[in-house]
Structures are given as C-alpha cells and as structure tokens.
Design an enzyme around this catalytic site. Structure first.
Site, PDB file in Angstrom:
ATOM      1  CG  PHE A 132      -3.922   3.988  -8.686  1.00 12.31           C
ATOM      2  CD1 PHE A 132      -3.535   3.483  -9.771  1.00 12.31           C
ATOM      3  CD2 PHE A 132      -3.793   3.001  -7.557  1.00 12.31           C
ATOM      4  CE1 PHE A 132      -3.181   2.011 -10.151  1.00 12.31           C
ATOM      5  CE2 PHE A 132      -3.368   1.658  -7.843  1.00 12.31           C
ATOM      6  CZ  PHE A 132      -2.919   1.400  -9.092  1.00 12.31           C
ATOM      7  CG  ASP A 216      -8.461   3.523  -2.509  1.00  9.20           C
ATOM      8  OD1 ASP A 216      -7.716   3.258  -1.402  1.00  9.20           O
ATOM      9  OD2 ASP A 216      -8.219   3.425  -3.553  1.00  9.20           O
ATOM     10  CE  LYS A 245       0.023   0.806  -1.953  1.00  4.96           C
ATOM     11  NZ  LYS A 245      -1.090   1.291  -2.881  1.00  4.96           N
TER      12      LYS A 245
HETATM   13  C1  PLP Z   1      -1.869   0.702  -3.925  1.00  3.75           C
HETATM   14  C2  PLP Z   1      -3.141   1.318  -4.032  1.00  3.75           C
HETATM   15  C3  PLP Z   1      -4.603   0.423  -4.488  1.00  3.75           C
HETATM   16  C4  PLP Z   1      -4.184  -0.816  -5.027  1.00  3.75           C
HETATM   17  O1  PLP Z   1      -3.707  -1.958  -4.290  1.00  3.75           O
HETATM   18  P1  PLP Z   1      -3.253  -3.225  -4.631  1.00  3.75           P
HETATM   19  O2  PLP Z   1      -2.710  -3.903  -3.294  1.00  3.75           O
HETATM   20  O3  PLP Z   1      -1.828  -2.715  -5.352  1.00  3.75           O
HETATM   21  O4  PLP Z   1      -4.154  -3.880  -5.323  1.00  3.75           O
HETATM   22  C5  PLP Z   1      -5.643   1.062  -4.438  1.00  3.75           C
HETATM   23  N1  PLP Z   1      -5.900   2.464  -4.131  1.00  3.75           N
HETATM   24  C6  PLP Z   1      -4.827   3.084  -3.748  1.00  3.75           C
HETATM   25  C7  PLP Z   1      -5.231   4.349  -3.131  1.00  3.75           C
HETATM   26  C8  PLP Z   1      -3.594   2.416  -3.502  1.00  3.75           C
HETATM   27  O5  PLP Z   1      -2.427   3.228  -3.201  1.00  3.75           O
END
Ligand code: PLP
Length: 390
Positions: A132, A216, A245
């Site tokens: 994701f 990520d 986050k």
């Molecule tokens: C939450 C998340 C995203 C996207 O972040 P947003 O602030 O919702 O755009 C991308 N990669 C990972 C691993 C995430 O947990």
C-alpha cells in the site's frame, strides 16, 4: 443520541464506509465519542498520534506557532522548516549529503518519490504485491492491490507489482528499472513482515543495477518499530525514504528524505507544494520528534511491543503475532476481524482489521504498564466474544 450517522451518510463522499462512532475529544491514550463513551485507543489514527491525544508538548508548539506564523508559501524559508529538515537528516542518517522535500501526506511523499524516479530517465518502477502506497493516481499505481487500482485504470504505465521474494526481484530488475519501492513492513496488508534478509538482498541487487531503493516508511517511521525508521534495524542505507503519519502526531505532514546522489535528481522548479513544509506543520513535527527523543519513546515502543507480543500469543483466535515494536499484526485463525473490532468497541477499545484475518495494533508510543494491562483484558474479552459468536 446524536444524528451524526445521517449527516455523514448524506454529506460525506461515499468513498469510505460509514464510521462506527463520532469522536469528539481525546486525552493521552483515550478518546471519547459523542455519546460519552470512553475508548482506549490502540490504533492512534493509524499510527499517527505518536504522543497520544492532546499532548501538552504538541498543543503548546502548535498554539505558539499558529500565533506567530502559520503559513508563508514555499517562496520563503522559515526556522521550523529548516530545523525539521536538519532533524530528519540526522535521525534518518542521511546526514550532510541528504535532502528533504516537504509535502502534506503520505501519498504526496510517494508522488515526490515517483518524480525522483522519473528523473533517472529509466521507465520502469517495481513495487510489491499486496503493498500500500496511497490513493492518489501515482501512489495508487504503485499500490499492490488490484481491487483498489482497477476502478481507476489506466494508471501510470511501466509499474510492476512483484512477489516479495528475491527470486522475483532478480527476474524483474534491469538497467531500465528506475526504482524499487517497498514498505519495510506491509502495514495495510495486516502488518506483514518481509522475508528474513529481503531488505539486505534488495539493497545489494538494486545497487548492482543502479536502481533506486525507495522505502515507504510512512507507517513504520517515527520510532514506531523500535528504531527511528524500520530500515535502521537492517544495517542498510536506502536512496530515499517516504515519511508521514506519526511524524506530525496528528498535524498533516509528509516528506521525502533522499540519501547521497539521489539528492541531486530533482532540480529547481521541478516539484513543489503550497502547504509543503509550512511553519505550522513543521513546528508540530519538531515538537513530536523532539518529545519522542526526550522521553525515550523509541525504547518504550520496543519494550511495550515485546510485552504486548508475549501477552497476545496464546489468546483465543490468535494464530500468529507479526510486526515490530508498536506496529503489531495479530493473525487470526478464523476470518472474524470485523467482529473482533466491533466487540472491542463495545468494551471500550479501538483496534483495526485491515482484512478479515488480521487485527492491527498501533497504539500511541507513550503507553505504559496500565494501558498494556487494560488492553490485554479488553482484547481478551473481544477475542472471546468474537470466537463464541462465530
Ligand atoms: C498511510 C500510508 C500511505 C498513504 O498515506 P496518506 O497520508 O494516507 O496519503 C502510504 N504508504 C503507507 C505504507 C501508508 O501506511
């Protein structure tokens, strides 16, 4: 009883499911809903509220900054922005050769990573199945879940979602690949660890082919896994990491941090964001990261994570416990995830089910003995209720 459900159903875009509660207030590890119910928050806004709710250090920093200078646009520098850039370069280890691009969300950090990859003049990007990376068109292109992608195709071309094995990486990689983008732990997949040795091998293989390794760390960063960033437990140096986050503790912020030569790929005028790096958001992140350091919350994440893991293994329905530190995936032996979440809510505990067979725990990094004990009691009740209902 309030009529928030009708208001939500009538006014909010139908892109998300109807929420189970309307929250009105938070303090420490607890939140309250509009019916007056109190919940122990073991989701923390999906690994966002690193310091819990209404932490005085964050409240004070944001209050002071909004009263001083909230926004100036990226035509001007501000002290909180420069302080945060230096801090991120220090805690990531990117150091003097590194650079920071500021955006406002995880997806924007990934978009910056995609633009960075484009600048290599190589067409292909690799990411992992079941990954994701966000919901914007670029970040969605990298996301390894076809059900999320298909309604929005055509997406970016030349993106391939490969299995999380070294064999699959070796088969896919080549001189036409710009970047490999991976989560050190797949959060939305249910907190799924990479195979032992994968990151280390992926670093060697990408370097051999001149391919950027972009991590990520949006969910795994900010101390959550027991180090500032998850990659630091693998003894590797990536070319870039995306963060968001937990960095802002609830104030929206995202960033792409580059290491070494990758720091020179984007040049003047090639990317930007009106809000990116604004003094309000960067002051918030400075406060959050400063408090994580001052209060020893990385060590706390490691210790509380071990405590929780030991307590969860052996509870009803629990097949396995995954993740690191305070990013924990509980694998269930029956597909009753949503029932566990509902049972937990009914006893005053917030957890989340990224899929039917996984419960995700991502509590504030400030949890102590009392919160761990309360969690174990409530989670045991929720698991027992869900196992009996099925
Ligand atoms: C939450 C998340 C995203 C996207 O972040 P947003 O602030 O919702 O755009 C991308 N990669 C990972 C691993 C995430 O947990």
């Amino acid at each position: 009883m309030s009529d928030w459900k009708d208001d939500y159903a009538n006014h909010i875009m139908k892109s998300a499911a109807l929420p189970s509660a309307e929250l009105v207030r938070g303090e420490g590890c607890y939140v309250w809903d509009s019916d007056g119910n109190k919940y122990l928050d073991f989701l923390a806004g999906i690994a966002v509220n690193s310091l819990g709710h209404a932490h005085p250090v964050l409240v004070d920093a944001v209050s002071r900054q909004v009263a001083t200078l909230a926004h100036v646009s990226n035509y001007f520098a501000t002290p909180p922005q420069l302080e945060l850039a230096e801090r991120l370069l220090r805690i990531t280890g990117a150091g003097a050769g590194g650079r920071v691009f500021f955006g406002n969300s995880g997806a924007e950090a990934i978009e910056a990573a995609i633009k960075l990859a484009r600048r290599t003049n190589r067409p292909r990007i690799l990411s992992l199945q079941n990954s994701f990376h966000g919901r914007t068109m670029g970040s969605l292109s990298l996301t390894g879940k076809s059900a999320l992608r298909e309604p929005f195709e055509p997406l970016l071309p030349n993106v391939e979602h490969i299995d999380s094995t070294i064999a699959a990486l070796e088969a896919a990689i080549g001189q036409d690949v710009a970047a490999l983008v991976i989560e050190p732990i797949k959060g939305e997949a249910g907190v799924v660890d990479l195979p032992e040795g994968y990151l280390e091998a992926a670093r060697d293989i990408t370097r051999e082919h001149g391919v950027l390794l972009i991590l990520d760390e949006i969910q795994t960063g900010a101390g959550r896994t027991g180090s500032w960033f998850a990659f630091q437990q693998h003894g590797i140096v990536p070319d870039a990491i995306a963060v968001a986050k937990g960095i802002g503790g609830g104030v929206p912020i995202g960033a792409l941090v580059t290491f070494g030569a990758a720091s020179d790929l984007l040049t003047a005028g090639q990317h930007g964001s009106t809000f990116g790096g604004n003094p309000l958001a960067t002051a918030a992140a400075n406060a959050v990261l400063g408090e994580i350091e001052r209060a020893g919350l990385i060590e706390n994440a490691r210790l509380r994570g071990e405590q929780l893991r030991a307590a969860i293994a052996g509870l009803p329905l629990v097949a396995e416990v995954r993740g690191r530190g305070l990013l924990i995936g509980v694998g269930l032996d029956k597909p009753v995830g949503p029932a566990v979440v509902a049972a937990a809510m009914s006893v005053g505990l917030i957890v989340n089910a990224p899929n039917d067979t996984s419960i995700r725990l991502a509590p504030p990094l400030i949890i102590g003995d009392a919160e761990v004990a309360e969690f174990v009691t409530k989670f045991t009740t929720a698991l027992t209720q869900a196992s009996e209902a099925k």
